[in-house]
Design a protein around this motif. Sequence first.
Motif, PDB file in Angstrom:
ATOM      1  N   PRO A 282      -3.786  -4.555   2.116  1.00 19.89           N
ATOM      2  CA  PRO A 282      -2.919  -3.391   1.906  1.00 19.89           C
ATOM      3  C   PRO A 282      -2.789  -3.090   0.421  1.00 19.89           C
ATOM      4  CG  PRO A 282      -1.604  -5.320   2.492  1.00 19.89           C
ATOM      5  CD  PRO A 282      -3.039  -5.714   2.649  1.00 19.89           C
ATOM      6  N   GLN A 283      -2.689  -1.798   0.093  1.00 23.25           N
ATOM      7  CA  GLN A 283      -2.622  -1.418  -1.325  1.00 23.25           C
ATOM      8  C   GLN A 283      -1.342  -0.682  -1.657  1.00 23.25           C
ATOM      9  OE1 GLN A 283      -6.095   0.867  -2.400  1.00 23.25           O
ATOM     10  NE2 GLN A 283      -7.205  -0.963  -3.036  1.00 23.25           N
ATOM     11  N   CYS A 284      -0.978  -0.794  -2.920  1.00 25.86           N
ATOM     12  CA  CYS A 284       0.114   0.034  -3.424  1.00 25.86           C
ATOM     13  C   CYS A 284      -0.449   1.454  -3.540  1.00 25.86           C
ATOM     14  CB  CYS A 284       0.583  -0.452  -4.785  1.00 25.86           C
ATOM     15  SG  CYS A 284       1.793   0.668  -5.544  1.00 25.86           S
ATOM     16  N   PRO A 285       0.160   2.445  -2.864  1.00 24.66           N
ATOM     17  CA  PRO A 285      -0.405   3.801  -2.882  1.00 24.66           C
ATOM     18  C   PRO A 285      -0.373   4.456  -4.261  1.00 24.66           C
ATOM     19  CG  PRO A 285       1.661   3.749  -1.651  1.00 24.66           C
ATOM     20  CD  PRO A 285       1.349   2.347  -2.015  1.00 24.66           C
ATOM     21  N   VAL A 319       5.408   0.967   1.879  1.00 20.55           N
ATOM     22  CA  VAL A 319       5.237  -0.308   1.168  1.00 20.55           C
ATOM     23  C   VAL A 319       4.446  -0.075  -0.119  1.00 20.55           C
ATOM     24  CG1 VAL A 319       4.298  -2.650   1.302  1.00 20.55           C
ATOM     25  CG2 VAL A 319       5.330  -1.598   3.338  1.00 20.55           C
ATOM     26  N   HIS A 320       4.963  -0.603  -1.230  1.00 23.79           N
ATOM     27  CA  HIS A 320       4.347  -0.449  -2.555  1.00 23.79           C
ATOM     28  C   HIS A 320       4.270  -1.809  -3.230  1.00 23.79           C
ATOM     29  CE1 HIS A 320       4.800   4.044  -3.238  1.00 23.79           C
ATOM     30  NE2 HIS A 320       5.451   3.860  -2.112  1.00 23.79           N
ATOM     31  N   GLY A 321       3.620  -1.854  -4.383  1.00 18.72           N
ATOM     32  CA  GLY A 321       3.781  -2.980  -5.296  1.00 18.72           C
ATOM     33  C   GLY A 321       4.993  -2.660  -6.156  1.00 18.72           C
ATOM     34  N   PHE A 419       2.096   0.589   5.755  1.00 25.71           N
ATOM     35  CA  PHE A 419       1.152   0.029   4.764  1.00 25.71           C
ATOM     36  C   PHE A 419       0.009   1.020   4.527  1.00 25.71           C
ATOM     37  CE2 PHE A 419       3.035  -3.840   6.550  1.00 25.71           C
ATOM     38  CZ  PHE A 419       3.225  -4.637   5.420  1.00 25.71           C
ATOM     39  N   GLN A 420      -0.476   1.058   3.303  1.00 20.19           N
ATOM     40  CA  GLN A 420      -1.676   1.849   3.030  1.00 20.19           C
ATOM     41  C   GLN A 420      -2.877   0.906   2.906  1.00 20.19           C
ATOM     42  OE1 GLN A 420      -1.786   5.314   0.457  1.00 20.19           O
ATOM     43  NE2 GLN A 420      -3.371   4.342  -0.765  1.00 20.19           N
ATOM     44  N   GLY A 421      -3.948   1.196   3.655  1.00 17.43           N
ATOM     45  CA  GLY A 421      -5.135   0.355   3.607  1.00 17.43           C
ATOM     46  C   GLY A 421      -5.899   0.607   2.320  1.00 17.43           C
ATOM     47  N   PRO A 422      -6.949  -0.215   2.057  1.00 20.25           N
ATOM     48  CA  PRO A 422      -7.742  -0.039   0.846  1.00 20.25           C
ATOM     49  C   PRO A 422      -8.481   1.296   0.836  1.00 20.25           C
ATOM     50  CG  PRO A 422      -8.774  -1.653   2.296  1.00 20.25           C
ATOM     51  CD  PRO A 422      -7.455  -1.316   2.898  1.00 20.25           C
ATOM     52  N   VAL A 423      -8.585   1.897  -0.340  1.00 12.23           N
ATOM     53  CA  VAL A 423      -9.211   3.221  -0.477  1.00 12.23           C
ATOM     54  C   VAL A 423     -10.740   3.103  -0.340  1.00 12.23           C
ATOM     55  CG1 VAL A 423      -9.535   5.180  -2.025  1.00 12.23           C
ATOM     56  CG2 VAL A 423      -7.323   4.065  -1.890  1.00 12.23           C
TER      57      VAL A 423
END
Length: 424
Positions: A282-285, A319-321, A419-423
């Motif tokens: 998961p990535q921080c958008p 969800v973010h970093g 959650f944002q998946g990997p770009v």
Amino acid sequence: MFSSSQEEHCAPSKDPVKYGELVVLGYNGSLPNGDRGRRKSRFALYRRTKANGVKPSTVHILNTPQASKAVNCKGQHSISYTLSRNQTVVVEYSHDKDTDMFQIGRSTESPIDFVVTDTIAGGQEGEETPITQSTISRFACRVVCERNPPYTARIFAAGFDSSKNIFLGEKAAKWKNPDGHMDGLTTNGVLVMHPKGGFTEESKPGVWREISVCGDVYTLRETRSAQTPGKLVENESNILQDGSLVDLCGATLLWRTAEGLFHTPTQKHLEALRQEINAARPQCPVGLNTLAFPSMQRSRALSSLEDKQPWVYLACGHVHGYHNWGHRSEQEPNTQRECPMCRVVGPYVPLWLGCEPAFYVDTGAPTHAFVPCGHVCSEKSVKYWAEIPLPHGTHAFHAACPFCATQLSLTQGCSKLIFQGPVD
């Protein structure tokens, strides 16, 4: 301070019979400074090598303090009910070969099998916060388990002290029942709630009741330590079932049966779920950096935040970093933050995995967080605990996170995580 012999009494033998476990709400798998001896976050009850249960036998009505002392000095278990300065009823208890007794309380004296101290809501970080004045009784309650199938466990208020006595003084609530036997309540009481439908995703909260010294069920007193007891509830019993909650006025315990624990997720399963989330990268958008939930060991410690720690805007679930913008309040920087994805304003907190398997009602993926603490577990588990009113103080009830005892938000008890998946 703690004797190892205590543990040996109920430690597993070659073929142990496990009656169940008592798990203290508000701890994420262990005490903040680690479990030590009889002071820990969960206590397993095993059939003892030799029965230590007791049952009522002889009743003495005594008119002098000296006579009462003489009976108490006989070395037998007894319960003393002081009716006035001149009259005491002492009920002697004799050995019961068919039951095992386990005692819970704040005292570290040898009769106590499971030492419980006050739970501090959200107070897991670093040192345990000292309690100025505990409301938990030194000898709070006892659980009596039948040594033969179906291994029924019953709860009773008060525990026997080092001189094998339970003493209800003049001011304690006590009475004589229509059948003639004496009974009473402890100062702050022992409350029990049996969920309707056991401990599953379909369960609903039951009604909180008070348990007497002899194990009868009563409606709650007007206030926690009122001298007048509630009304006897004849069609309910003190038998613990999977998911029963026991409140000692300062700490709440969850009872899990051996069979119930068989269906809960294991530590291994929870670890696999954690790795599955992390493997999806998961990535921080905003920062586009990869996020990862810390290991179970680190989650339990709650000592320091990791660089890849996921954070969430609780109002929307994005969800973010960690980042340092979007503040709406200078005084409390993380209570009012604007989500860069949807512009919703609300609390911004780090996410922590719930590591205590006994609190899960199913084995689902960790998709939801409690509000406002940010502990994560399955949707059904979050929704179950969000509906359970837990005693707070002497007369309030509110829902709380089982992993840290933080009171849940009245407007929004939980948040679905996005959650944002990997770009790439």
